[in-house]
Design a protein around this motif. Structure first.
Motif, PDB file in Angstrom:
ATOM      1  N   TRP A 141       0.808  -1.217   0.000  1.00 15.42           N
ATOM      2  CA  TRP A 141       0.000   0.000   0.000  1.00 15.42           C
ATOM      3  C   TRP A 141       0.843   1.270   0.000  1.00 15.42           C
ATOM      4  CZ3 TRP A 141      -2.110  -2.817   4.734  1.00 15.42           C
ATOM      5  CH2 TRP A 141      -2.970  -3.846   4.339  1.00 15.42           C
ATOM      6  N   GLN A 142       2.068   1.189   0.452  1.00 13.10           N
ATOM      7  CA  GLN A 142       2.903   2.397   0.530  1.00 13.10           C
ATOM      8  C   GLN A 142       3.214   2.982  -0.844  1.00 13.10           C
ATOM      9  OE1 GLN A 142       3.363   4.000   3.360  1.00 13.10           O
ATOM     10  NE2 GLN A 142       2.167   2.340   4.290  1.00 13.10           N
ATOM     11  N   GLN A 145       1.658   6.282  -2.161  1.00 15.06           N
ATOM     12  CA  GLN A 145       2.189   7.624  -1.907  1.00 15.06           C
ATOM     13  C   GLN A 145       2.704   8.258  -3.201  1.00 15.06           C
ATOM     14  OE1 GLN A 145       1.478   8.958   0.836  1.00 15.06           O
ATOM     15  NE2 GLN A 145       0.988   7.151   2.054  1.00 15.06           N
ATOM     16  N   LEU A 170      -3.190   4.116   6.595  1.00 11.90           N
ATOM     17  CA  LEU A 170      -2.581   4.790   5.452  1.00 11.90           C
ATOM     18  C   LEU A 170      -3.082   6.231   5.377  1.00 11.90           C
ATOM     19  CD1 LEU A 170      -0.860   4.450   2.820  1.00 11.90           C
ATOM     20  CD2 LEU A 170      -3.017   4.047   1.642  1.00 11.90           C
ATOM     21  N   HIS A 172      -3.458   9.368   3.209  1.00 16.69           N
ATOM     22  CA  HIS A 172      -3.414   9.904   1.846  1.00 16.69           C
ATOM     23  C   HIS A 172      -4.682  10.719   1.641  1.00 16.69           C
ATOM     24  CE1 HIS A 172      -3.205  10.303  -2.474  1.00 16.69           C
ATOM     25  NE2 HIS A 172      -2.036   9.705  -2.504  1.00 16.69           N
TER      26      HIS A 172
END
Length: 212
Positions: A141-142, A145, A170, A172
């Protein structure tokens, strides 16, 4: 944080899941999926009046077929999981909400999304596989970014009771919702109400902590 439960198939189970108050319920119109609901209207499904938005999931179907199914099933949104071009997404956007799905991995080029920015309502990021979703596999999932457009997105791909708290952390600005599917099933298309209920509570608790 919005909640979408995808891969719904059985009317009684649909009613039970809808009672948990998800925001979206997904119905798959892809013949190779074990959760395929069929192209011809299932009377029990079409007559359901749900508080959640009904989403039809398609893979590389032509515009006229999708438009016909939108009308037959009274869909509120479509989710496109194939190689649909921006022009087709834009045409469908005049009919209903459009979610464009992309399978991502660590090498995904987010600039690919730019031509779609004005043609869709949401993106959905799923784990890149050959199966067009429903794999039960998680991606990193990173890497999200690296996404800098303003179009809101859903996260899909292997979300489960065990990892939902992690994905909710997360940060965002465009992170809009989670898409729950295969890890919340007893069998393909039959959702586990207890697992979903516990996960909904976690998400709603998280939502209650967000600034209004």
């Amino acid at each position: 944080m919005k909640i979408k439960v995808c891969g719904m198939k059985f009317p009684e189970n649909v009613r039970a899941v809808a009672a948990l108050q998800p925001d979206y319920l997904g119905f798959i119109f892809y013949p190779h999926s074990p959760r395929f609901v069929g192209y011809e209207p299932n009377k029990e499904l079409t007559e359901l009046r749900l508080p959640a938005k009904k989403v039809g999931v398609f893979v590389d179907k032509d515009f006229s077929t999708i438009k016909s199914i939108i009308q037959k099933y009274q869909l509120d949104a479509v989710q496109l999981h194939g190689n649909e071009v921006p022009e087709m997404c834009g045409a469908l956007k005049t009919q209903t909400e459009v979610i464009k799905a992309f399978g991502v991995d660590d090498t995904f080029d987010f600039s690919r999304l730019e031509p779609y920015a004005n043609c869709v309502d949401f993106f959905l990021f799923d784990t890149k596989t050959t199966a067009h979703g429903g794999s039960g596999e998680v991606f990193n999932w990173q890497i999200l970014q690296n996404y800098h457009l303003k179009v809101p997105f859903f996260i899909s791909g292997g979300l489960s009771e065990e990892n939902i708290e992690s994905v909710l952390k997360l940060k965002h600005p465009a992170f809009y919702g989670v898409d729950l599917n295969s890890r919340f099933e007893i069998s393909p298309g039959l959702k586990d109400l207890e697992k979903l209920s516990r996960t909904f509570e976690l998400i709603k608790l998280q939502n209650s902590k967000l600034p209004s």
